[in-house]
Design an enzyme around this catalytic site. Structure first.
Site, PDB file in Angstrom:
ATOM      1  N   GLU A   1      -5.403   1.774   1.832  1.00 15.59           N
ATOM      2  CA  GLU A   1      -5.298   0.619   2.752  1.00 15.59           C
ATOM      3  C   GLU A   1      -5.659   1.052   4.158  1.00 15.59           C
ATOM      4  O   GLU A   1      -6.299   0.315   4.911  1.00 15.59           O
ATOM      5  CB  GLU A   1      -3.875   0.030   2.720  1.00 15.59           C
ATOM      6  CG  GLU A   1      -3.710  -1.265   3.520  1.00 15.59           C
ATOM      7  CD  GLU A   1      -3.333  -1.090   4.988  1.00 15.59           C
ATOM      8  OE1 GLU A   1      -3.350  -2.084   5.729  1.00 15.59           O
ATOM      9  OE2 GLU A   1      -3.034   0.048   5.406  1.00 15.59           O
ATOM     10  N   GLU A   2      -5.210   2.256   4.507  1.00 17.37           N
ATOM     11  CA  GLU A   2      -5.397   2.716   5.888  1.00 17.37           C
ATOM     12  C   GLU A   2      -6.866   2.998   6.221  1.00 17.37           C
ATOM     13  O   GLU A   2      -7.208   3.199   7.383  1.00 17.37           O
ATOM     14  CB  GLU A   2      -4.531   3.964   6.153  1.00 17.37           C
ATOM     15  CG  GLU A   2      -3.019   3.728   5.980  1.00 17.37           C
ATOM     16  CD  GLU A   2      -2.405   2.861   7.063  1.00 17.37           C
ATOM     17  OE1 GLU A   2      -3.142   2.345   7.918  1.00 17.37           O
ATOM     18  OE2 GLU A   2      -1.173   2.693   7.047  1.00 17.37           O
TER      19      GLU A   2
ATOM     20  N   ASP B   1       5.640   2.748   7.134  1.00 21.14           N
ATOM     21  CA  ASP B   1       4.258   2.305   6.825  1.00 21.14           C
ATOM     22  C   ASP B   1       3.621   3.254   5.804  1.00 21.14           C
ATOM     23  O   ASP B   1       3.003   4.232   6.194  1.00 21.14           O
ATOM     24  CB  ASP B   1       3.434   2.274   8.114  1.00 21.14           C
ATOM     25  CG  ASP B   1       2.012   1.791   7.879  1.00 21.14           C
ATOM     26  OD1 ASP B   1       1.716   1.267   6.794  1.00 21.14           O
ATOM     27  OD2 ASP B   1       1.197   1.958   8.804  1.00 21.14           O
TER      28      ASP B   1
ATOM     29  N   ASP C   1       4.048  -4.889   3.635  1.00 20.10           N
ATOM     30  CA  ASP C   1       3.493  -3.763   4.396  1.00 20.10           C
ATOM     31  C   ASP C   1       4.323  -3.636   5.669  1.00 20.10           C
ATOM     32  O   ASP C   1       4.156  -4.426   6.598  1.00 20.10           O
ATOM     33  CB  ASP C   1       2.015  -4.054   4.710  1.00 20.10           C
ATOM     34  CG  ASP C   1       1.325  -2.900   5.423  1.00 20.10           C
ATOM     35  OD1 ASP C   1       1.978  -1.875   5.700  1.00 20.10           O
ATOM     36  OD2 ASP C   1       0.112  -3.037   5.725  1.00 20.10           O
TER      37      ASP C   1
ATOM     38  N   HIS D   1       0.850  -1.200   0.000  1.00 19.93           N
ATOM     39  CA  HIS D   1       0.000   0.000   0.000  1.00 19.93           C
ATOM     40  C   HIS D   1       0.878   1.238   0.000  1.00 19.93           C
ATOM     41  O   HIS D   1       1.893   1.311   0.694  1.00 19.93           O
ATOM     42  CB  HIS D   1      -1.033  -0.019   1.121  1.00 19.93           C
ATOM     43  CG  HIS D   1      -0.564   0.296   2.502  1.00 19.93           C
ATOM     44  ND1 HIS D   1      -0.462   1.583   2.985  1.00 19.93           N
ATOM     45  CD2 HIS D   1      -0.220  -0.503   3.532  1.00 19.93           C
ATOM     46  CE1 HIS D   1      -0.081   1.553   4.250  1.00 19.93           C
ATOM     47  NE2 HIS D   1       0.091   0.304   4.617  1.00 19.93           N
TER      48      HIS D   1
ATOM     49  N   HIS E   1       2.083   4.846  12.682  1.00 24.37           N
ATOM     50  CA  HIS E   1       0.934   5.754  12.493  1.00 24.37           C
ATOM     51  C   HIS E   1       1.129   7.108  13.177  1.00 24.37           C
ATOM     52  O   HIS E   1       0.145   7.771  13.551  1.00 24.37           O
ATOM     53  CB  HIS E   1      -0.383   5.089  12.941  1.00 24.37           C
ATOM     54  CG  HIS E   1      -0.862   4.062  11.957  1.00 24.37           C
ATOM     55  ND1 HIS E   1      -2.077   3.424  12.050  1.00 24.37           N
ATOM     56  CD2 HIS E   1      -0.267   3.566  10.841  1.00 24.37           C
ATOM     57  CE1 HIS E   1      -2.207   2.573  11.025  1.00 24.37           C
ATOM     58  NE2 HIS E   1      -1.120   2.653  10.295  1.00 24.37           N
TER      59      HIS E   1
HETATM   60  N1  TRP Z   1      -1.566  -2.914   7.760  1.00 27.08           N
HETATM   61  C1  TRP Z   1      -1.162  -2.198   8.933  1.00 27.08           C
HETATM   62  C2  TRP Z   1      -1.122  -0.739   8.571  1.00 27.08           C
HETATM   63  O1  TRP Z   1      -0.889  -0.421   7.434  1.00 27.08           O
HETATM   64  C3  TRP Z   1       0.198  -2.615   9.425  1.00 27.08           C
HETATM   65  C4  TRP Z   1       0.181  -3.926  10.130  1.00 27.08           C
HETATM   66  C5  TRP Z   1      -0.030  -4.117  11.428  1.00 27.08           C
HETATM   67  C6  TRP Z   1       0.373  -5.200   9.527  1.00 27.08           C
HETATM   68  N2  TRP Z   1       0.024  -5.462  11.703  1.00 27.08           N
HETATM   69  C7  TRP Z   1       0.251  -6.129  10.568  1.00 27.08           C
HETATM   70  C8  TRP Z   1       0.631  -5.622   8.247  1.00 27.08           C
HETATM   71  C9  TRP Z   1       0.393  -7.500  10.331  1.00 27.08           C
HETATM   72  C10 TRP Z   1       0.763  -6.985   7.992  1.00 27.08           C
HETATM   73  C11 TRP Z   1       0.632  -7.895   9.036  1.00 27.08           C
HETATM   74  O2  TRP Z   1      -1.304   0.082   9.427  1.00 27.08           O
HETATM   75 ZN    ZN Z   2      -0.562   1.681   8.476  1.00 29.77          ZN
END
Ligand code: TRP
Ligand code: ZN
Length: 320
Positions: A174-175, A140, A203, A128, A290
């Site tokens: 994605e967020e 991120d 990610d 993403h 974040h």
């Molecule tokens: N997808 C989450 C984000 O973008 C990040 C994340 C947290 C994640 N835990 C995860 C990604 C476990 C893959 C697997 O904020």
């Molecule tokens: Zn994120």
């Protein structure tokens, strides 16, 4: 950066051997040892971590110039897409910008196909590209986005002609709940879904206090990543935070084999994990998760380098 993999002959080593032979520097070197012909399946290249970091510097500049973030519906997101798309177009990819609407704002997925290969068996890698509004989103998920981009550019540099077809993707929103990747999967006919052999997700792969997590999902994909890290002598752990956390989830939900890498977010590194991976126990893998401090300084270069090389290793290995 090149990390030595046991049993792998580097191009430099081959050049050295050939030079010694042709210059006669090896005394009494007859009969000449046979130099193995290149095998049909080309080895994955080393992904230059300096190039990956160069993309991260550009994404940081884009955020700085656009109110400090690259979030869905903001100017910093579109500028990020434009940056990645221009690199891919110049490298010979066929790119498509897929538009969608979420929370009243336009979002974009960027899809890049490498011409050639069996389009009935598609190996796909994605990440993403949007950040949260709180910050520039360099770990991120600038980290995954930059590594997928540099792998695609390496495919072009090598003019790699794999057996299977290669497709790369950068997801929007994605967020906001994997909006872009869900939109993409929903937009595919069932026939086109069935053509995707593998979806690999990246990610957060440069966390400043890193762990080495491999998605515990499709066994073949998981083994490919684990083999790469085993070759480096690095222990991995299965990624078990759940399947709903990133863009592989919509693919998995329609039966597409998925896998991926993750270096950790807001969970705390244990003492056992610090013992095998280094870093600081009792602290989050990414204390800037974040947050506004997820900047260019929020990256562990070693983790970024290893994960980018593992990404390329899997793309090459699964598509050859
Ligand atoms: N997808 C989450 C984000 O973008 C990040 C994340 C947290 C994640 N835990 C995860 C990604 C476990 C893959 C697997 O904020
Ligand atoms: Zn994120």
């Amino acid at each position: 950066m090149k990390l030595s993999v046991p049993g792998r002959v580097t191009p430099a080593a081959i050049i050295t051997a050939v030079t010694l032979l042709t210059t006669g520097a090896i005394s009494g070197a007859a009969p000449a040892p046979t130099i193995a012909a290149p095998t049909a399946a080309a080895a994955a290249p080393d992904i230059p971590v300096a190039n990956v970091k160069g993309h991260l510097a550009q994404l940081q500049s884009i955020a700085t110039a656009n109110g400090g973030n690259r979030a869905h519906g903001r100017t910093g997101y579109k500028a990020s897409v434009d940056y990645v798309k221009a690199k891919l177009d110049a490298a010979g990819f066929t790119t498509v910008l897929q538009q969608f609407t979420s929370s009243g704002r336009t979002g974009y997925n960027l899809i890049a196909d490498w011409p050639g290969g069996d389009t009935g068996h598609v190996v796909m890698a994605g990440s993403h590209l949007d950040s949260v509004t709180a910050g520039p989103g360099i770990n991120d998920n600038g980290s995954g986005s930059a590594a997928v981009l540099e792998t695609a550019l390496a495919v072009s540099r090598a003019q790699y002609q794999p057996t299977r077809h290669l497709r790369f993707a950068w997801w929007g929103a994605e967020e906001l709940g994997m909006v872009g990747s869900k939109y993409y999967v929903n937009s595919l006919s069932s026939a086109n879904r069935a053509k995707i052999s593998d979806y690999l997700n990246f990610d957060m792969i440069g966390s400043p206090n890193p762990g080495y997590f491999v998605y515990d999902d499709d066994p073949t994909i998981e083994k490919t990543f684990k083999d790469y890290f085993a070759g480096l002598g690095i222990a991995t752990e299965p990624e078990t935070e759940g399947d709903g956390r990133s863009d592989h989830s919509p693919f998995k939900n329609v039966g597409i084999p998925v896998g991926g890498l993750f270096s950790g977010a807001d969970y705390i590194k244990t003492a056992a994990q610090a013992a095998k991976w280094g870093g600081t126990s009792g602290q989050a893998f990414d204390r800037c998760y974040h947050a506004s401090c997820d900047t260019s300084s929020n990256i562990n270069d070693t983790a970024l380098n290893r994960n980018a090389d593992a990404l390329a290793y899997a793309v090459w290995g699964l598509s050859s």
